[in-house]
Design a protein around this motif. Structure first.
Motif, PDB file in Angstrom:
ATOM      1  N   THR A  27      67.501 160.287  34.915  1.00  0.00           N
ATOM      2  CA  THR A  27      66.246 160.882  34.455  1.00  0.00           C
ATOM      3  C   THR A  27      65.110 160.553  35.413  1.00  0.00           C
ATOM      4  O   THR A  27      64.309 161.419  35.768  1.00  0.00           O
ATOM      5  N   PHE A  28      65.055 159.293  35.850  1.00  0.00           N
ATOM      6  CA  PHE A  28      64.013 158.872  36.789  1.00  0.00           C
ATOM      7  C   PHE A  28      64.129 159.640  38.104  1.00  0.00           C
ATOM      8  O   PHE A  28      63.136 160.112  38.647  1.00  0.00           O
ATOM      9  N   GLU A  29      65.349 159.762  38.636  1.00  0.00           N
ATOM     10  CA  GLU A  29      65.556 160.474  39.897  1.00  0.00           C
ATOM     11  C   GLU A  29      65.191 161.946  39.757  1.00  0.00           C
ATOM     12  O   GLU A  29      64.602 162.532  40.668  1.00  0.00           O
ATOM     13  N   ALA A  30      65.531 162.570  38.623  1.00  0.00           N
ATOM     14  CA  ALA A  30      65.196 163.980  38.405  1.00  0.00           C
ATOM     15  C   ALA A  30      63.680 164.156  38.344  1.00  0.00           C
ATOM     16  O   ALA A  30      63.134 165.113  38.916  1.00  0.00           O
ATOM     17  N   CYS A  73      75.486 149.915  27.313  1.00  0.00           N
ATOM     18  CA  CYS A  73      74.258 149.584  28.049  1.00  0.00           C
ATOM     19  C   CYS A  73      74.319 150.117  29.475  1.00  0.00           C
ATOM     20  O   CYS A  73      73.314 150.583  30.019  1.00  0.00           O
ATOM     21  N   ALA A  74      75.498 150.044  30.102  1.00  0.00           N
ATOM     22  CA  ALA A  74      75.653 150.565  31.460  1.00  0.00           C
ATOM     23  C   ALA A  74      75.427 152.078  31.476  1.00  0.00           C
ATOM     24  O   ALA A  74      74.739 152.602  32.371  1.00  0.00           O
ATOM     25  N   ASP A  75      75.981 152.793  30.488  1.00  0.00           N
ATOM     26  CA  ASP A  75      75.781 154.244  30.407  1.00  0.00           C
ATOM     27  C   ASP A  75      74.316 154.589  30.180  1.00  0.00           C
ATOM     28  O   ASP A  75      73.792 155.536  30.759  1.00  0.00           O
ATOM     29  N   GLU A  76      73.657 153.805  29.321  1.00  0.00           N
ATOM     30  CA  GLU A  76      72.237 154.030  29.050  1.00  0.00           C
ATOM     31  C   GLU A  76      71.403 153.814  30.317  1.00  0.00           C
ATOM     32  O   GLU A  76      70.505 154.598  30.623  1.00  0.00           O
ATOM     33  N   LEU A  77      71.721 152.780  31.072  1.00  0.00           N
ATOM     34  CA  LEU A  77      71.014 152.497  32.321  1.00  0.00           C
ATOM     35  C   LEU A  77      71.233 153.622  33.334  1.00  0.00           C
ATOM     36  O   LEU A  77      70.291 154.074  33.984  1.00  0.00           O
TER      37      LEU A  77
END
Length: 137
Positions: free
Chosen positions: A112-115, A102-106
């Motif tokens: 992705t959001f920052e990009a 879950c941490a890796d997914e977050l």
């Protein structure tokens, strides 16, 4: 300063000081249960016991086991099959609030959001560029 609360286990009033989340009587009962669990786990053949096996053998509630692991009273380094549920998916973890998956997914979602945010900023910047008019030719 102490605060008057109801014990979540027995319902009695107690002074909550931020140290213990249950009343004195329940702390004593929990300590007795902890000693039973710890004695069970100290045996070599039980060190790799799962949470379900410990509950079955000692009669202690799963929530108490999770509480002790969270507070490092039962350390997963010594007892490798112990952990507590991830706040997101419920898989057992040994550190933090989220399991590794879950941490890796977050983290991936944040990247992705920052990009996407950077891409939108670059588009907005390029649209503000200089335009030539017929007079400047």
């Amino acid at each position: 300063m102490a605060e008057l609360r109801n014990c979540p286990s027995c319902g009695e009033f107690f002074n909550y000081t931020g140290v213990r989340d249950v009343c004195y009587n329940c702390v004593q009962k929990e300590e007795e249960l902890y000693q039973i669990v710890y004695k069970f786990l100290r045996k070599r053949e039980n060190r790799a016991a799962t949470v379900e096996r410990i509950v079955e053998a000692t009669g202690v509630q799963e929530e108490l086991l999770y509480k002790w692991v969270r507070k490092n009273r039962l350390q997963p380094a010594m007892f490798p099959n112990l952990g507590y549920p991830c706040d997101n998916c419920g898989r057992l973890t040994t550190k933090g609030k989220l399991c590794d998956q879950c941490a890796d997914e977050l983290k991936s979602d944040l990247r992705t959001f920052e990009a996407a945010k950077e891409f939108r900023a670059n588009i907005a910047k390029s649209e503000r560029g200089t335009y030539l008019s017929e007079r400047n030719k």
